[in-house]
Design a protein around this motif. Structure first.
Motif, mmCIF file in Angstrom:
data_model
loop_
_atom_site.group_PDB
_atom_site.id
_atom_site.type_symbol
_atom_site.label_atom_id
_atom_site.label_comp_id
_atom_site.label_asym_id
_atom_site.label_seq_id
_atom_site.Cartn_x
_atom_site.Cartn_y
_atom_site.Cartn_z
ATOM 1 N N ALA A 217 2.906 14.285 -10.175
ATOM 2 C CA ALA A 217 1.774 13.669 -10.121
ATOM 3 C C ALA A 217 1.176 13.135 -8.972
ATOM 4 O O ALA A 217 2.080 11.891 -9.429
ATOM 5 C CB ALA A 217 1.151 14.062 -10.867
ATOM 6 N N TRP A 218 0.480 13.379 -7.871
ATOM 7 C CA TRP A 218 -0.045 12.348 -7.093
ATOM 8 C C TRP A 218 -1.492 12.762 -6.797
ATOM 9 O O TRP A 218 -1.841 13.879 -6.184
ATOM 10 C CB TRP A 218 1.088 11.614 -5.923
ATOM 11 C CG TRP A 218 0.899 11.227 -4.826
ATOM 12 C CD1 TRP A 218 0.728 9.982 -4.894
ATOM 13 C CD2 TRP A 218 -0.284 11.126 -3.558
ATOM 14 N NE1 TRP A 218 0.912 9.470 -3.538
ATOM 15 C CE2 TRP A 218 -0.284 9.548 -2.977
ATOM 16 C CE3 TRP A 218 -1.198 12.173 -3.234
ATOM 17 C CZ2 TRP A 218 -0.797 10.023 -0.997
ATOM 18 C CZ3 TRP A 218 -1.831 12.326 -1.964
ATOM 19 C CH2 TRP A 218 -1.916 11.191 -1.858
ATOM 20 N N SER A 219 -1.936 11.670 -5.849
ATOM 21 C CA SER A 219 -3.147 12.000 -5.369
ATOM 22 C C SER A 219 -3.800 9.986 -5.173
ATOM 23 O O SER A 219 -3.209 9.209 -5.404
ATOM 24 C CB SER A 219 -4.361 12.200 -6.582
ATOM 25 O OG SER A 219 -4.739 11.411 -7.187
ATOM 26 N N ALA A 220 -4.348 10.459 -3.916
ATOM 27 C CA ALA A 220 -5.236 9.025 -3.891
ATOM 28 C C ALA A 220 -5.970 8.559 -3.839
ATOM 29 O O ALA A 220 -6.847 9.225 -4.454
ATOM 30 C CB ALA A 220 -5.712 9.251 -1.915
ATOM 31 N N GLY A 221 -6.568 7.206 -4.353
ATOM 32 C CA GLY A 221 -7.163 6.830 -5.968
ATOM 33 C C GLY A 221 -7.619 5.227 -5.149
ATOM 34 O O GLY A 221 -7.606 4.726 -4.091
ATOM 35 N N ASP A 222 -7.616 4.507 -6.125
ATOM 36 C CA ASP A 222 -8.583 3.388 -6.750
ATOM 37 C C ASP A 222 -7.628 2.481 -5.541
ATOM 38 O O ASP A 222 -7.909 1.473 -4.904
ATOM 39 C CB ASP A 222 -8.913 3.032 -7.768
ATOM 40 C CG ASP A 222 -10.767 3.186 -7.527
ATOM 41 O OD1 ASP A 222 -10.598 3.846 -7.112
ATOM 42 O OD2 ASP A 222 -10.884 3.161 -9.294
ATOM 43 N N ALA A 223 -5.799 2.024 -5.728
ATOM 44 C CA ALA A 223 -5.927 1.393 -5.268
ATOM 45 C C ALA A 223 -4.812 1.558 -3.714
ATOM 46 O O ALA A 223 -4.261 1.027 -3.150
ATOM 47 C CB ALA A 223 -3.444 2.174 -5.782
ATOM 48 N N HIS A 224 -6.030 2.644 -3.520
ATOM 49 C CA HIS A 224 -5.334 2.700 -1.805
ATOM 50 C C HIS A 224 -7.027 2.354 -0.873
ATOM 51 O O HIS A 224 -6.019 2.849 -0.106
ATOM 52 C CB HIS A 224 -4.901 4.783 -2.140
ATOM 53 C CG HIS A 224 -4.012 5.481 -2.218
ATOM 54 N ND1 HIS A 224 -3.947 5.456 -3.245
ATOM 55 C CD2 HIS A 224 -3.116 4.709 -1.845
ATOM 56 C CE1 HIS A 224 -2.883 6.064 -3.579
ATOM 57 N NE2 HIS A 224 -1.933 5.905 -2.509
ATOM 58 N N THR A 225 -7.259 1.944 -1.512
ATOM 59 C CA THR A 225 -9.022 2.142 -1.166
ATOM 60 C C THR A 225 -8.868 0.406 0.081
ATOM 61 O O THR A 225 -9.516 0.825 1.635
ATOM 62 C CB THR A 225 -10.166 0.954 -2.104
ATOM 63 O OG1 THR A 225 -9.957 2.373 -3.583
ATOM 64 C CG2 THR A 225 -10.793 0.744 -1.744
ATOM 65 N N HIS A 226 -7.676 -0.588 -0.418
ATOM 66 C CA HIS A 226 -7.751 -1.037 0.915
ATOM 67 C C HIS A 226 -6.723 -0.931 2.015
ATOM 68 O O HIS A 226 -7.796 -1.239 3.327
ATOM 69 C CB HIS A 226 -7.422 -3.073 0.404
ATOM 70 C CG HIS A 226 -8.050 -3.770 -0.433
ATOM 71 N ND1 HIS A 226 -9.455 -3.623 -0.282
ATOM 72 C CD2 HIS A 226 -7.280 -3.749 -1.787
ATOM 73 C CE1 HIS A 226 -10.120 -4.551 -1.268
ATOM 74 N NE2 HIS A 226 -9.396 -4.343 -2.082
ATOM 75 N N LEU A 227 -6.023 0.234 1.891
ATOM 76 C CA LEU A 227 -5.552 1.025 2.912
ATOM 77 C C LEU A 227 -6.502 1.307 4.095
ATOM 78 O O LEU A 227 -6.289 1.299 5.691
ATOM 79 C CB LEU A 227 -4.309 1.307 2.703
ATOM 80 C CG LEU A 227 -3.070 1.123 1.901
ATOM 81 C CD1 LEU A 227 -1.652 1.861 1.576
ATOM 82 C CD2 LEU A 227 -2.914 -0.206 2.849
#
Length: 252
Positions: A217-227
Motif C-alpha cells: 500500500a503506497w500513495s503520495a500524500g501530505d507527507a510529500h507536500t514539501h517535496l
C-alpha cells in the motif's frame, strides 16, 4: 510489517556523473515519507545484482566510462532482460540508456554493441544538444536538462513516451521531437537534472507500478507536500526561462 522495496544503483562510480544519485534519492525519500521500508544497494563492476531488486537505476557518463562498463553490462544482458520482461522498473539516463539500446554508431565508424533492451539505435553526432527540455507525457509534463550529442532512431516496436514542447529531444516523432522510450515499466531517456526530483509525477508513476506489483500500500500524500513544492518552484523557474524572450540557449 510492510515489505522492503529494494532500489539498485548500477555502476554508481562510472555512470553517475550528472547527479544520477539524485534519482535514487528521490525514489527512496518518497517511499520513506509514506513509511515504506527501502533498501538502497549500489552495485559495481563484477558485483552481483540482488535477486529481489525492484528498481534498477543507471546513470550517465562519458564514452570512456561506457567502454569500461560495457563488457560487464553485456554479461548481465539475460538477467536484465528477465527483469524488464517481468514488469520491474529500470530507469536509465544518457550513456546507460545508449548501452541498453540496439547499438551506438560512433563518429569514427566504431560500433558499440548494445544489449537491445530498448528498441532504438543511437548515432553519435557532432552537434551537441544542450539546454532545458520540456516534454508532454502520460505521467505529466516532464521538465529537465539535456546535454547529449546523439540521435536515436526508434524501431517499429518502440514506445515513445514524450513529445517535446521545448528543447531538442532524443529522436524524431511524427514530425516533432520526442523524448523518453518506455518498455513496460522501464524508461530510457536523456532528461537530466536529475530528472526524478524535478518530476515527482514521474517518480510516482514508477513507485505506483513497483508497489502494486508487490502488493504494498503506497500513495503520495501530505507527507510529500514539501517535496512537491520544491519541485514546483524549480519547474516554474525553468519554464519561465524557457519562455522568456531574453533566453535562447545555455552558454558553455
Amino acid at each position: 510489517m510492510t515489505e522492503t522495496v529494494r532500489i539498485v544503483q548500477l555502476y554508481p562510480v562510472e555512470l553517475g556523473i550528472t547527479g544520477d544519485r539524485g534519482n535514487v534519492r528521490a525514489l527512496q525519500v518518497r517511499l520513506e515519507r509514506a513509511r515504506v521500508p527501502v533498501d538502497v544497494v549500489r552495485v559495481g563492476i563484477g558485483e552481483a545484482l540482488p535477486a529481489d531488486a525492484d528498481i534498477i537505476v543507471l546513470g550517465n557518463g562519458p564514452l570512456s566510462a561506457m567502454r569500461i562498463v560495457a563488457d560487464d553490462l553485456r554479461a548481465r544482458a539475460a538477467e536484465l532482460e528477465r527483469f524488464v520482461e517481468a514488469g520491474r522498473s529500470l530507469f536509465a539516463i544518457g550513456a546507460s540508456a545508449e548501452l541498453l539500446s540496439e547499438g551506438v554508431d560512433l563518429l569514427d565508424g566504431e560500433i558499440l554493441d548494445g544489449l537491445g533492451l530498448f528498441p532504438f539505435r543511437v548515432a553519435r553526432t557532432r552537434d551537441r544538444n544542450v539546454g532545458y527540455i520540456i516534454a508532454e507525457t502520460p505521467f505529466g509534463r516532464v521538465i529537465g536538462f539535456e546535454d547529449h550529442a546523439s540521435r536515436w532512431t526508434l524501431g517499429p516496436q518502440a514506445e515513445a513516451a514524450g513529445t517535446v514542447v521545448a528543447g531538442k529531444g532524443s529522436f524524431s516523432l511524427d514530425g516533432a521531437a520526442g523524448e523518453i522510450v518506455r518498455r513496460g515499466e522501464s524508461y530510457a531517456s536523456n532528461v537530466q537534472g536529475p530528472a526524478l526530483p524535478l518530476n515527482p509525477q514521474w517518480s510516482d508513476a514508477i513507485l505506483t507500478a513497483v508497489t502494486a506489483r508487490r502488493g504494498i500500500a503506497w500513495s503520495a500524500g501530505d507527507a510529500h507536500t514539501h517535496l512537491n513544492e520544491y519541485a514546483d518552484g524549480a519547474r516554474a523557474a525553468i519554464e519561465h526561462l524557457v519562455h522568456s524572450k531574453d533566453f535562447s540557449t545555455i552558454g558553455l
